[in-house]
Design an enzyme around this catalytic site. Sequence first.
Site, PDB file in Angstrom:
ATOM      1  N   ARG A  51      64.861  89.174  16.044  1.00 19.04           N
ATOM      2  CA  ARG A  51      64.774  90.271  15.823  1.00 19.04           C
ATOM      3  C   ARG A  51      64.491  91.720  16.298  1.00 19.04           C
ATOM      4  NH1 ARG A  51      58.064  88.036  14.132  1.00 19.04           N
ATOM      5  NH2 ARG A  51      58.922  87.145  12.943  1.00 19.04           N
ATOM      6  N   ASP A 160      44.481  96.471  10.862  1.00 21.25           N
ATOM      7  CA  ASP A 160      45.932  95.806  11.105  1.00 21.25           C
ATOM      8  C   ASP A 160      45.982  96.711  12.207  1.00 21.25           C
ATOM      9  OD1 ASP A 160      47.222  93.579   9.876  1.00 21.25           O
ATOM     10  OD2 ASP A 160      48.854  94.725  11.316  1.00 21.25           O
TER      11      ASP A 160
HETATM   12  C1  SAM Z   1      50.207  86.102   9.760  1.00 20.67           C
HETATM   13  S1  SAM Z   1      49.607  87.579   9.777  1.00 20.67           S
HETATM   14  C2  SAM Z   1      48.188  86.725   9.049  1.00 20.67           C
HETATM   15  C3  SAM Z   1      47.421  88.034   7.562  1.00 20.67           C
HETATM   16  C4  SAM Z   1      46.133  87.510   7.190  1.00 20.67           C
HETATM   17  N1  SAM Z   1      44.932  87.626   7.719  1.00 20.67           N
HETATM   18  C5  SAM Z   1      46.050  86.087   6.299  1.00 20.67           C
HETATM   19  O1  SAM Z   1      45.120  85.637   6.703  1.00 20.67           O
HETATM   20  O2  SAM Z   1      47.770  85.850   5.802  1.00 20.67           O
HETATM   21  C6  SAM Z   1      48.946  88.202  11.158  1.00 20.67           C
HETATM   22  C7  SAM Z   1      48.266  89.622  11.381  1.00 20.67           C
HETATM   23  O3  SAM Z   1      48.038  89.950  12.316  1.00 20.67           O
HETATM   24  C8  SAM Z   1      48.389  91.456  12.485  1.00 20.67           C
HETATM   25  N2  SAM Z   1      47.552  91.622  14.344  1.00 20.67           N
HETATM   26  C9  SAM Z   1      48.637  90.539  15.675  1.00 20.67           C
HETATM   27  N3  SAM Z   1      47.735  91.380  16.157  1.00 20.67           N
HETATM   28  C10 SAM Z   1      47.033  92.217  16.106  1.00 20.67           C
HETATM   29  C11 SAM Z   1      45.897  92.861  16.998  1.00 20.67           C
HETATM   30  N4  SAM Z   1      46.575  92.776  18.361  1.00 20.67           N
HETATM   31  N5  SAM Z   1      45.635  93.247  16.251  1.00 20.67           N
HETATM   32  C12 SAM Z   1      45.146  93.577  14.868  1.00 20.67           C
HETATM   33  N6  SAM Z   1      46.124  92.638  14.237  1.00 20.67           N
HETATM   34  C13 SAM Z   1      47.250  91.845  14.267  1.00 20.67           C
HETATM   35  C14 SAM Z   1      49.605  91.149  12.950  1.00 20.67           C
HETATM   36  O4  SAM Z   1      49.948  92.930  12.437  1.00 20.67           O
HETATM   37  C15 SAM Z   1      49.965  90.269  11.043  1.00 20.67           C
HETATM   38  O5  SAM Z   1      49.587  91.984  10.035  1.00 20.67           O
END
Ligand code: SAM
Length: 291
Positions: A51, A160
């Site tokens: 990545r 996010d």
């Molecule tokens: C796998 S996606 C899940 C999206 C959605 N909630 C779903 O279940 O379809 C995880 C998201 O969490 C965000 N994320 C990761 N660490 C985070 C943090 N410390 N604070 C806020 N968002 C975070 C990532 O950028 C990503 O967009």
Amino acid sequence: MTSAAVQTPSPQQGNGELQYTDADFRRIAAILMEDAGIALPASKSPLVYSRLAKRLRALRLKSFKEYCNFVQSDEGTSERREMMTALTTNVTHFFREPHHYEELKTRVAPSLLERARRGERIRIWSAGSSTGQEIYSVAMTLLDMEPELAKYDFKLLATDIDPKVLEKGREGLYSNAVMANVSDAFRSRFFKKIDGPIEPSWQIRPEVRSLVSFKELNLHRPFPMRGPFDVIFCRNVVIYFEKSMEEAVWSRFNTVLAPGGYLFVGHSERVSGPAANTLRTCGVTAYKKQG
Ligand SMILES: C[S@@+](CC[C@H](N)C(=O)[O-])C[C@H]1O[C@@H](n2cnc3c(N)ncnc32)[C@H](O)[C@@H]1O
């Protein structure tokens, strides 16, 4: 340690094109933990390489050591965010884990809508929203029940850590492939079809978009808002967090959740730690705050 110690080297490492060692991986993992609370096990080392390789090439760097030095320098602040964006998992779908939308429709929304019609303030939050499919699925479910939702003090928040996914969410433009779980009825009602050379894309209509605010928020830091929220969706986000960080997030959700409010978590996540005393299971990966 040398690159030979890193598991499953990628072809680029084999060429020796970019130098990458276990120590570099550990530095990157420590930065991601500090910035986002995300834990990177050693098995993710090849993924980190693949990545970030294009970031190094864009910066004309030959080694991950130089890259780490750069992101940890004052000049590297914006690259540090690029790094975080490259390493987070943003996978999401419309109506993912559909039982939660069924639960929302049958158990949760009727009383929220009744309260909204009486003039009460209602707030729903998608924390870790990625590109918006989760919060728009919530919005469509609610609009299907109450087309006049915008008349009420009923607002949806999507947050996010990654500004790039938030930008996509605000734009609300989705490829045909992404639309697989959206019924024909919802497509024609809530999206504008935009014809393309091969396939159409679909843009969420302004009346749906206007219900939602997209904001940058790091769940690893104290929340800037006090709530209260009536429903929080935080699904498939804490799964990447270190345990103590995960429990801290559940506690913060507990604080901003209204008594009787609901928390929906991802299929492999469970509320643990002190928050589990007040957030009680009330369905599949669904919790209700006591009181
Ligand atoms: C796998 S996606 C899940 C999206 C959605 N909630 C779903 O279940 O379809 C995880 C998201 O969490 C965000 N994320 C990761 N660490 C985070 C943090 N410390 N604070 C806020 N968002 C975070 C990532 O950028 C990503 O967009």
